[in-house]
Scaffold this active site. Structure first.
Site, PDB file in Angstrom:
ATOM      1  N   HIS A   1       0.796  -1.236   0.000  1.00  0.00           N
ATOM      2  CA  HIS A   1       0.000   0.000   0.000  1.00  0.00           C
ATOM      3  C   HIS A   1       0.822   1.276   0.000  1.00  0.00           C
ATOM      4  O   HIS A   1       0.272   2.358  -0.126  1.00  0.00           O
ATOM      5  CB  HIS A   1      -0.929   0.031   1.219  1.00  0.00           C
ATOM      6  CG  HIS A   1      -0.198   0.319   2.496  1.00  0.00           C
ATOM      7  ND1 HIS A   1       0.510  -0.634   3.181  1.00  0.00           N
ATOM      8  CD2 HIS A   1      -0.035   1.470   3.198  1.00  0.00           C
ATOM      9  CE1 HIS A   1       1.066  -0.110   4.244  1.00  0.00           C
ATOM     10  NE2 HIS A   1       0.760   1.176   4.278  1.00  0.00           N
TER      11      HIS A   1
HETATM   12  C1  UD1 Z   1      -1.910   5.707   5.363  1.00  0.00           C
HETATM   13  C2  UD1 Z   1      -0.608   6.266   5.917  1.00  0.00           C
HETATM   14  C3  UD1 Z   1       0.456   5.186   5.883  1.00  0.00           C
HETATM   15  C4  UD1 Z   1      -0.006   3.947   6.596  1.00  0.00           C
HETATM   16  C5  UD1 Z   1      -1.341   3.490   6.032  1.00  0.00           C
HETATM   17  C6  UD1 Z   1      -1.862   2.332   6.833  1.00  0.00           C
HETATM   18  C7  UD1 Z   1      -0.054   8.641   5.532  1.00  0.00           C
HETATM   19  C8  UD1 Z   1       0.760   9.571   4.726  1.00  0.00           C
HETATM   20  N1  UD1 Z   1      -0.111   7.376   5.081  1.00  0.00           N
HETATM   21  O1  UD1 Z   1      -1.704   5.371   4.010  1.00  0.00           O
HETATM   22  O2  UD1 Z   1       1.626   5.662   6.528  1.00  0.00           O
HETATM   23  O3  UD1 Z   1       0.958   2.946   6.419  1.00  0.00           O
HETATM   24  O4  UD1 Z   1      -2.287   4.567   6.110  1.00  0.00           O
HETATM   25  O5  UD1 Z   1      -2.751   1.545   6.101  1.00  0.00           O
HETATM   26  O6  UD1 Z   1      -0.621   9.035   6.519  1.00  0.00           O
HETATM   27  N2  UD1 Z   1      -9.069   4.793   1.324  1.00  0.00           N
HETATM   28  C9  UD1 Z   1     -10.323   4.240   1.296  1.00  0.00           C
HETATM   29  N3  UD1 Z   1     -10.894   3.922   2.492  1.00  0.00           N
HETATM   30  C10 UD1 Z   1     -10.304   4.130   3.688  1.00  0.00           C
HETATM   31  C11 UD1 Z   1      -9.043   4.708   3.691  1.00  0.00           C
HETATM   32  C12 UD1 Z   1      -8.416   5.041   2.512  1.00  0.00           C
HETATM   33  O7  UD1 Z   1     -10.912   4.044   0.246  1.00  0.00           O
HETATM   34  O8  UD1 Z   1     -10.912   3.806   4.734  1.00  0.00           O
HETATM   35  C13 UD1 Z   1      -8.424   5.145   0.010  1.00  0.00           C
HETATM   36  C14 UD1 Z   1      -8.822   6.535  -0.457  1.00  0.00           C
HETATM   37  O9  UD1 Z   1      -8.861   6.513  -1.838  1.00  0.00           O
HETATM   38  C15 UD1 Z   1      -7.640   7.378   0.009  1.00  0.00           C
HETATM   39  C16 UD1 Z   1      -6.480   6.402  -0.196  1.00  0.00           C
HETATM   40  O10 UD1 Z   1      -7.013   5.135   0.156  1.00  0.00           O
HETATM   41  O11 UD1 Z   1      -7.501   8.540  -0.749  1.00  0.00           O
HETATM   42  C17 UD1 Z   1      -5.273   6.694   0.642  1.00  0.00           C
HETATM   43  O12 UD1 Z   1      -5.625   6.795   2.017  1.00  0.00           O
HETATM   44  P1  UD1 Z   1      -4.678   7.598   3.031  1.00  0.00           P
HETATM   45  O13 UD1 Z   1      -5.168   7.445   4.427  1.00  0.00           O
HETATM   46  O14 UD1 Z   1      -4.449   8.971   2.556  1.00  0.00           O
HETATM   47  O15 UD1 Z   1      -3.283   6.860   2.884  1.00  0.00           O
HETATM   48  P2  UD1 Z   1      -2.928   5.311   3.000  1.00  0.00           P
HETATM   49  O16 UD1 Z   1      -2.372   4.865   1.699  1.00  0.00           O
HETATM   50  O17 UD1 Z   1      -4.057   4.548   3.577  1.00  0.00           O
HETATM   51  N1  UDP Z   2      -3.549  -5.769   8.879  1.00  0.00           N
HETATM   52  C1  UDP Z   2      -4.834  -6.293   9.069  1.00  0.00           C
HETATM   53  N2  UDP Z   2      -5.543  -6.681   7.965  1.00  0.00           N
HETATM   54  C2  UDP Z   2      -5.037  -6.602   6.701  1.00  0.00           C
HETATM   55  C3  UDP Z   2      -3.727  -6.077   6.529  1.00  0.00           C
HETATM   56  C4  UDP Z   2      -3.027  -5.658   7.646  1.00  0.00           C
HETATM   57  O1  UDP Z   2      -5.301  -6.397  10.200  1.00  0.00           O
HETATM   58  O2  UDP Z   2      -5.729  -6.988   5.754  1.00  0.00           O
HETATM   59  C5  UDP Z   2      -2.839  -5.276  10.072  1.00  0.00           C
HETATM   60  C6  UDP Z   2      -1.454  -5.864  10.301  1.00  0.00           C
HETATM   61  O3  UDP Z   2      -1.537  -6.993  11.144  1.00  0.00           O
HETATM   62  C7  UDP Z   2      -0.728  -4.721  10.980  1.00  0.00           C
HETATM   63  C8  UDP Z   2      -1.358  -3.475  10.375  1.00  0.00           C
HETATM   64  O4  UDP Z   2      -2.605  -3.889   9.840  1.00  0.00           O
HETATM   65  O5  UDP Z   2      -1.000  -4.686  12.366  1.00  0.00           O
HETATM   66  C9  UDP Z   2      -0.471  -2.915   9.311  1.00  0.00           C
HETATM   67  O6  UDP Z   2      -1.141  -1.912   8.631  1.00  0.00           O
HETATM   68  P1  UDP Z   2      -0.623  -1.309   7.269  1.00  0.00           P
HETATM   69  O7  UDP Z   2       0.239  -2.301   6.592  1.00  0.00           O
HETATM   70  O8  UDP Z   2      -1.809  -0.801   6.567  1.00  0.00           O
HETATM   71  O9  UDP Z   2       0.198  -0.028   7.752  1.00  0.00           O
HETATM   72  P2  UDP Z   2       1.712   0.215   8.214  1.00  0.00           P
HETATM   73  O10 UDP Z   2       2.008  -0.700   9.341  1.00  0.00           O
HETATM   74  O11 UDP Z   2       2.583   0.011   7.024  1.00  0.00           O
HETATM   75  O12 UDP Z   2       1.699   1.643   8.624  1.00  0.00           O
END
Ligand code: UD1
Ligand code: UDP
Length: 362
Positions: free
Chosen positions: A203
């Site tokens: 992601h």
């Molecule tokens: C964010 C964090 C990242 C973290 C990740 C965990 C930042 C810069 N990034 O990345 O560090 O590792 O969360 O998963 O803060 N979206 C949905 N539904 C949701 C959430 C997101 O559809 O509930 C989609 C939307 O299109 C959104 C895109 O995902 O624009 C990105 O979401 P965003 O929270 O900005 O960043 P992540 O890639 O999730």
């Molecule tokens: N995780 C989860 N379901 C999923 C993928 C990840 O519960 O389908 C959990 C995983 O065990 C970990 C956390 O989500 O605790 C990691 O989140 P993510 O990879 O989105 O973010 P990051 O840790 O890179 O910020």
């Protein structure tokens, strides 16, 4: 005592704050749980509150903006209003997301102490928004709760102003607390049609916002030496759709695409897989936890979790398809003895963190 504010905005923050909330409850310290709404789908937010048996947030913010800058500003403004009302003793943030920076800045502007959980991580990769968020947050935090000696050394080198406490990472606390429950409750293995499989997630913006990475990822899947179970992050789903690649991936017989899974299901998949392929930060930590102990191929150019590499759990394999495939074959052919202890602590990070708060604020 004025309440502690516990902030979470994304999936990993809820998971890693859960042990802190549990420790605050145990110590009967007053606290308010604020969900900032950065992640908003049920399966990226509320699902985890239920899985981790947390009470509903005291405040749930709704964020309308999607560009990173506007999202950060909106969370900051909404947190500012909330902090004016609550007047907390300390604001606790966890990790490196936009939520973390926004909430920390809002607290800083109101001269409210900030505690940064998981402080001191550095990837030295300035392409990552997370690297900026964590550096900025560390430098305005009053309490820096670091997971490892390495993270502590990073903070000392940068002359941060706050007090540093070595606690371990609450990700390990969460695995220890929830794996036994997950093994009892989760039925995810009934849905897996493969005997052995690799578990994949991706992601990171610098990866999935780049078509070349998506192409490489698809090819790794199609040539994988073992089937892949792939819970897909919404960001990645969106990017695959935009590039007309999703239906192609759905047709791959050796790939099981799943929606973002709950924590208990995901723990069980980590426990049962043969190998993990990921760009996640938290998963690199969880793979080292007792009860999981799995090899992780990190599909990135860097990591801020070097301890997982040094301990033999993780390998940085980059994003080139050939390199990833070679690393997969190597990992499957050669068994590696993994240490029994995690480099990210022994599951007492939250208790140590709350002890500090109790001593200074209660
Ligand atoms: C964010 C964090 C990242 C973290 C990740 C965990 C930042 C810069 N990034 O990345 O560090 O590792 O969360 O998963 O803060 N979206 C949905 N539904 C949701 C959430 C997101 O559809 O509930 C989609 C939307 O299109 C959104 C895109 O995902 O624009 C990105 O979401 P965003 O929270 O900005 O960043 P992540 O890639 O999730
Ligand atoms: N995780 C989860 N379901 C999923 C993928 C990840 O519960 O389908 C959990 C995983 O065990 C970990 C956390 O989500 O605790 C990691 O989140 P993510 O990879 O989105 O973010 P990051 O840790 O890179 O910020």
């Amino acid at each position: 005592m004025k309440p502690v504010v516990v902030v979470a905005g994304t999936r990993p923050e809820i998971i890693k704050m859960a042990p802190i909330i549990r420790a605050l409850n145990k110590e009967k310290l007053p606290f308010l749980f604020v969900h900032c709404g950065q992640h908003y789908d049920y399966n990226m937010s509320q699902q985890f509150i239920e899985n981790l048996e947390l009470a509903a947030p005291d405040y749930s913010l709704k964020i309308e903006s999607s560009s990173p800058g506007a999202q950060t500003a909106e969370i900051m403004m909404k947190m500012d209003q909330l902090l004016e009302k609550i007047e907390p003793s300390i604001v606790l943030v966890e990790g490196d997301t936009n939520t973390v920076l926004s909430a920390a800045l809002a607290a800083n502007k109101r001269a409210i102490p900030i505690g940064h959980v998981e402080a001191g991580l550095r990837s030295f990769d300035l392409r990552m928004p997370e690297e900026h968020n964590r550096r900025l947050t560390d430098h305005i935090s009053d309490y820096l709760f670091t997971p490892t000696e390495n993270a502590k050394a990073n903070l000392i080198k940068e002359n941060v102003w706050g007090k540093i406490y070595l606690t371990g990472n609450t990700a390990i606390d969460a695995v220890i607390q929830h794996l036994p429950i997950a093994e009892k409750k989760s039925t995810i293995m009934e849905k897996i049609p493969f005997k052995t499989f690799a578990l994949a997630t991706a992601h990171r913006a610098e990866n999935v916002d780049d078509v070349a990475f998506l192409e490489s990822f698809m090819e790794v899947f199609s040539k994988s030496p073992l089937p892949i179970v792939y819970p897909m992050h919404p960001r990645t789903k969106k990017r695959l759709q935009e590039n007309n690649m999703l239906s192609q991936m759905e047709k791959m017989k050796n790939v099981l695409i799943l929606p973002p899974l709950g924590y208990l299901d995901f723990l069980v998949l980590m426990k049962n897989c043969s190998l993990i392929i990921t760009d996640s930060g938290g998963i690199q930590e969880e793979a080292t936890a007792p009860g999981i102990r799995k090899r992780v191929l990190v599909i990135r150019l860097s990591t801020e979790r070097q301890e997982a590499v040094d301990a033999g759990f993780a390998k940085i394999v980059g994003t080139d398809k050939n390199n990833i495939l070679v690393a997969m074959h190597q990992a499957l052919e050669k068994e590696q003895k993994l240490p029994s202890a995690s480099p990210f602590g022994d599951g007492t990070a939250a208790v140590k963190t709350v002890d500090v708060i109790k001593k200074d604020f209660a």
